[in-house]
Motif scaffolding. Structure first.
Motif, PDB file in Angstrom:
ATOM      1  N   PRO A  29     -13.122  26.458 -47.138  1.00  0.00           N
ATOM      2  CA  PRO A  29     -12.424  26.661 -48.406  1.00  0.00           C
ATOM      3  C   PRO A  29     -11.060  25.970 -48.522  1.00  0.00           C
ATOM      4  O   PRO A  29     -10.583  25.737 -49.637  1.00  0.00           O
ATOM      5  CB  PRO A  29     -12.273  28.180 -48.512  1.00  0.00           C
ATOM      6  CG  PRO A  29     -12.558  28.721 -47.165  1.00  0.00           C
ATOM      7  CD  PRO A  29     -13.393  27.713 -46.441  1.00  0.00           C
ATOM      8  N   SER A  30     -10.433  25.615 -47.417  1.00  0.00           N
ATOM      9  CA  SER A  30      -9.135  24.940 -47.465  1.00  0.00           C
ATOM     10  C   SER A  30      -9.244  23.426 -47.609  1.00  0.00           C
ATOM     11  O   SER A  30      -8.247  22.754 -47.868  1.00  0.00           O
ATOM     12  CB  SER A  30      -8.323  25.255 -46.203  1.00  0.00           C
ATOM     13  OG  SER A  30      -8.009  26.619 -46.156  1.00  0.00           O
ATOM     14  N   THR A  53      -7.881  16.177 -46.358  1.00  0.00           N
ATOM     15  CA  THR A  53      -6.884  16.538 -47.366  1.00  0.00           C
ATOM     16  C   THR A  53      -7.172  17.989 -47.716  1.00  0.00           C
ATOM     17  O   THR A  53      -8.336  18.407 -47.799  1.00  0.00           O
ATOM     18  CB  THR A  53      -6.965  15.652 -48.628  1.00  0.00           C
ATOM     19  OG1 THR A  53      -8.215  15.849 -49.257  1.00  0.00           O
ATOM     20  CG2 THR A  53      -6.768  14.192 -48.285  1.00  0.00           C
ATOM     21  N   LEU A  54      -6.124  18.754 -47.886  1.00  0.00           N
ATOM     22  CA  LEU A  54      -6.277  20.184 -48.152  1.00  0.00           C
ATOM     23  C   LEU A  54      -6.120  20.497 -49.636  1.00  0.00           C
ATOM     24  O   LEU A  54      -5.468  19.744 -50.373  1.00  0.00           O
ATOM     25  CB  LEU A  54      -5.228  20.970 -47.359  1.00  0.00           C
ATOM     26  CG  LEU A  54      -5.283  20.830 -45.838  1.00  0.00           C
ATOM     27  CD1 LEU A  54      -4.115  21.584 -45.205  1.00  0.00           C
ATOM     28  CD2 LEU A  54      -6.609  21.337 -45.291  1.00  0.00           C
ATOM     29  N   VAL A  55      -6.683  21.625 -50.052  1.00  0.00           N
ATOM     30  CA  VAL A  55      -6.440  22.100 -51.412  1.00  0.00           C
ATOM     31  C   VAL A  55      -4.970  22.497 -51.487  1.00  0.00           C
ATOM     32  O   VAL A  55      -4.363  22.880 -50.469  1.00  0.00           O
ATOM     33  CB  VAL A  55      -7.373  23.275 -51.792  1.00  0.00           C
ATOM     34  CG1 VAL A  55      -8.824  22.845 -51.769  1.00  0.00           C
ATOM     35  CG2 VAL A  55      -7.159  24.467 -50.898  1.00  0.00           C
ATOM     36  N   PRO A  56      -4.349  22.398 -52.658  1.00  0.00           N
ATOM     37  CA  PRO A  56      -2.923  22.726 -52.779  1.00  0.00           C
ATOM     38  C   PRO A  56      -2.604  24.122 -52.240  1.00  0.00           C
ATOM     39  O   PRO A  56      -3.299  25.098 -52.533  1.00  0.00           O
ATOM     40  CB  PRO A  56      -2.668  22.643 -54.284  1.00  0.00           C
ATOM     41  CG  PRO A  56      -3.706  21.680 -54.780  1.00  0.00           C
ATOM     42  CD  PRO A  56      -4.918  21.948 -53.923  1.00  0.00           C
ATOM     43  N   GLY A  57      -1.565  24.189 -51.420  1.00  0.00           N
ATOM     44  CA  GLY A  57      -1.099  25.445 -50.848  1.00  0.00           C
ATOM     45  C   GLY A  57      -1.864  25.931 -49.627  1.00  0.00           C
ATOM     46  O   GLY A  57      -1.501  26.939 -49.029  1.00  0.00           O
ATOM     47  N   ALA A  58      -2.906  25.224 -49.236  1.00  0.00           N
ATOM     48  CA  ALA A  58      -3.719  25.652 -48.090  1.00  0.00           C
ATOM     49  C   ALA A  58      -3.151  25.112 -46.787  1.00  0.00           C
ATOM     50  O   ALA A  58      -2.417  24.120 -46.772  1.00  0.00           O
ATOM     51  CB  ALA A  58      -5.156  25.184 -48.259  1.00  0.00           C
ATOM     52  N   GLU A  59      -3.498  25.784 -45.709  1.00  0.00           N
ATOM     53  CA  GLU A  59      -3.164  25.343 -44.360  1.00  0.00           C
ATOM     54  C   GLU A  59      -4.443  25.398 -43.540  1.00  0.00           C
ATOM     55  O   GLU A  59      -5.340  26.193 -43.813  1.00  0.00           O
ATOM     56  CB  GLU A  59      -2.114  26.259 -43.741  1.00  0.00           C
ATOM     57  CG  GLU A  59      -0.760  26.190 -44.423  1.00  0.00           C
ATOM     58  CD  GLU A  59       0.275  27.079 -43.743  1.00  0.00           C
ATOM     59  OE1 GLU A  59       0.001  27.596 -42.642  1.00  0.00           O
ATOM     60  OE2 GLU A  59       1.345  27.258 -44.324  1.00  0.00           O
ATOM     61  N   LEU A  60      -4.497  24.554 -42.523  1.00  0.00           N
ATOM     62  CA  LEU A  60      -5.675  24.525 -41.657  1.00  0.00           C
ATOM     63  C   LEU A  60      -5.280  23.959 -40.306  1.00  0.00           C
ATOM     64  O   LEU A  60      -4.569  22.958 -40.228  1.00  0.00           O
ATOM     65  CB  LEU A  60      -6.778  23.659 -42.284  1.00  0.00           C
ATOM     66  CG  LEU A  60      -8.114  23.593 -41.557  1.00  0.00           C
ATOM     67  CD1 LEU A  60      -8.786  24.964 -41.507  1.00  0.00           C
ATOM     68  CD2 LEU A  60      -9.029  22.576 -42.221  1.00  0.00           C
ATOM     69  N   SER A  61      -5.739  24.601 -39.262  1.00  0.00           N
ATOM     70  CA  SER A  61      -5.513  24.096 -37.906  1.00  0.00           C
ATOM     71  C   SER A  61      -6.860  23.706 -37.312  1.00  0.00           C
ATOM     72  O   SER A  61      -7.925  24.112 -37.807  1.00  0.00           O
ATOM     73  CB  SER A  61      -4.864  25.178 -37.034  1.00  0.00           C
ATOM     74  OG  SER A  61      -5.777  26.232 -36.786  1.00  0.00           O
ATOM     75  N   LEU A  62      -6.815  22.930 -36.247  1.00  0.00           N
ATOM     76  CA  LEU A  62      -8.039  22.538 -35.559  1.00  0.00           C
ATOM     77  C   LEU A  62      -8.772  23.777 -35.047  1.00  0.00           C
ATOM     78  O   LEU A  62      -9.998  23.867 -35.148  1.00  0.00           O
ATOM     79  CB  LEU A  62      -7.730  21.577 -34.411  1.00  0.00           C
ATOM     80  CG  LEU A  62      -8.926  21.062 -33.618  1.00  0.00           C
ATOM     81  CD1 LEU A  62      -9.912  20.327 -34.519  1.00  0.00           C
ATOM     82  CD2 LEU A  62      -8.466  20.160 -32.482  1.00  0.00           C
ATOM     83  N   ARG A  63      -8.031  24.736 -34.562  1.00  0.00           N
ATOM     84  CA  ARG A  63      -8.637  25.972 -34.053  1.00  0.00           C
ATOM     85  C   ARG A  63      -9.374  26.721 -35.173  1.00  0.00           C
ATOM     86  O   ARG A  63     -10.508  27.176 -34.995  1.00  0.00           O
ATOM     87  CB  ARG A  63      -7.573  26.863 -33.434  1.00  0.00           C
ATOM     88  CG  ARG A  63      -8.126  28.191 -32.980  1.00  0.00           C
ATOM     89  CD  ARG A  63      -7.067  29.089 -32.410  1.00  0.00           C
ATOM     90  NE  ARG A  63      -7.612  29.606 -31.167  1.00  0.00           N
ATOM     91  CZ  ARG A  63      -6.919  29.913 -30.118  1.00  0.00           C
ATOM     92  NH1 ARG A  63      -5.634  29.769 -30.106  1.00  0.00           N
ATOM     93  NH2 ARG A  63      -7.507  30.373 -29.046  1.00  0.00           N
ATOM     94  N   ASP A  81     -10.175  16.353 -32.962  1.00  0.00           N
ATOM     95  CA  ASP A  81      -8.844  16.208 -33.520  1.00  0.00           C
ATOM     96  C   ASP A  81      -8.942  16.375 -35.025  1.00  0.00           C
ATOM     97  O   ASP A  81      -9.960  16.033 -35.637  1.00  0.00           O
ATOM     98  CB  ASP A  81      -8.274  14.830 -33.173  1.00  0.00           C
ATOM     99  CG  ASP A  81      -6.777  14.714 -33.378  1.00  0.00           C
ATOM    100  OD1 ASP A  81      -6.119  15.733 -33.704  1.00  0.00           O
ATOM    101  OD2 ASP A  81      -6.250  13.615 -33.214  1.00  0.00           O
ATOM    102  N   LEU A  82      -7.889  16.916 -35.598  1.00  0.00           N
ATOM    103  CA  LEU A  82      -7.784  17.112 -37.034  1.00  0.00           C
ATOM    104  C   LEU A  82      -6.530  16.389 -37.487  1.00  0.00           C
ATOM    105  O   LEU A  82      -5.443  16.658 -36.986  1.00  0.00           O
ATOM    106  CB  LEU A  82      -7.687  18.601 -37.364  1.00  0.00           C
ATOM    107  CG  LEU A  82      -7.375  18.981 -38.802  1.00  0.00           C
ATOM    108  CD1 LEU A  82      -8.495  18.529 -39.731  1.00  0.00           C
ATOM    109  CD2 LEU A  82      -7.159  20.483 -38.910  1.00  0.00           C
ATOM    110  N   VAL A  83      -6.687  15.464 -38.416  1.00  0.00           N
ATOM    111  CA  VAL A  83      -5.550  14.714 -38.945  1.00  0.00           C
ATOM    112  C   VAL A  83      -5.426  15.074 -40.419  1.00  0.00           C
ATOM    113  O   VAL A  83      -6.339  14.800 -41.210  1.00  0.00           O
ATOM    114  CB  VAL A  83      -5.736  13.192 -38.772  1.00  0.00           C
ATOM    115  CG1 VAL A  83      -4.501  12.450 -39.291  1.00  0.00           C
ATOM    116  CG2 VAL A  83      -5.995  12.843 -37.314  1.00  0.00           C
ATOM    117  N   LEU A  84      -4.325  15.718 -40.766  1.00  0.00           N
ATOM    118  CA  LEU A  84      -4.081  16.107 -42.150  1.00  0.00           C
ATOM    119  C   LEU A  84      -3.369  14.972 -42.860  1.00  0.00           C
ATOM    120  O   LEU A  84      -2.344  14.483 -42.388  1.00  0.00           O
ATOM    121  CB  LEU A  84      -3.241  17.385 -42.199  1.00  0.00           C
ATOM    122  CG  LEU A  84      -3.841  18.591 -41.472  1.00  0.00           C
ATOM    123  CD1 LEU A  84      -2.883  19.767 -41.510  1.00  0.00           C
ATOM    124  CD2 LEU A  84      -5.193  18.970 -42.060  1.00  0.00           C
TER     125      LEU A  84
END
Length: 114
Positions: A29-30, A53-63, A81-84
């Motif tokens: 969802p993010s 790319t994330l939805v506005p206001g969202a956060e996401l970590s690799l974990r 790896d996760l590259v934002l």
């Protein structure tokens, strides 16, 4: 044909199709958009890396992403790896420029969660 061949990652002798991983990550969802590329790795040959790319206001970590993928994909297919990024590079037709992402990745550009 060369670009499509690179859309398959061979990691430890296993085939990982970028489209399959992209679809699974995109279900989070993010996540607004995702592109997956292979990164060279001494141990595995290549490992998958998700540019997101994330939805506005969202956060996401690799974990968090990895926990989301449990039960959706085999663990060897999970991104290592996760590259934002603010946006994915695209050509005039709107197609994501994965060769440019590969170049940037090899140069170490982008915000990464290694």
């Amino acid at each position: 044909m060369v670009d499509r061949k690179k859309d398959m990652i061979i990691s430890g002798g296993e085939n990982i199709y970028c489209a399959e991983l992209e679809n699974a990550v995109a279900a989070h969802p993010s996540v607004r958009e995702v592109a997956v590329i292979g990164r060279s790795d001494e141990r595995w040959g290549q490992v998958p890396v998700a540019y997101v790319t994330l939805v506005p206001g969202a956060e996401l970590s690799l974990r968090e992403l990895t926990e989301f993928l449990v039960g959706r994909l085999a663990s060897f297919k999970w991104p290592k790896d996760l590259v934002l990024v603010a946006e994915l590079p695209r050509n005039a037709g709107g197609k994501v420029l994965k060769p440019l992402l590969r170049t940037r990745d090899a140069e170490g550009a982008g915000v990464s969660e290694r």
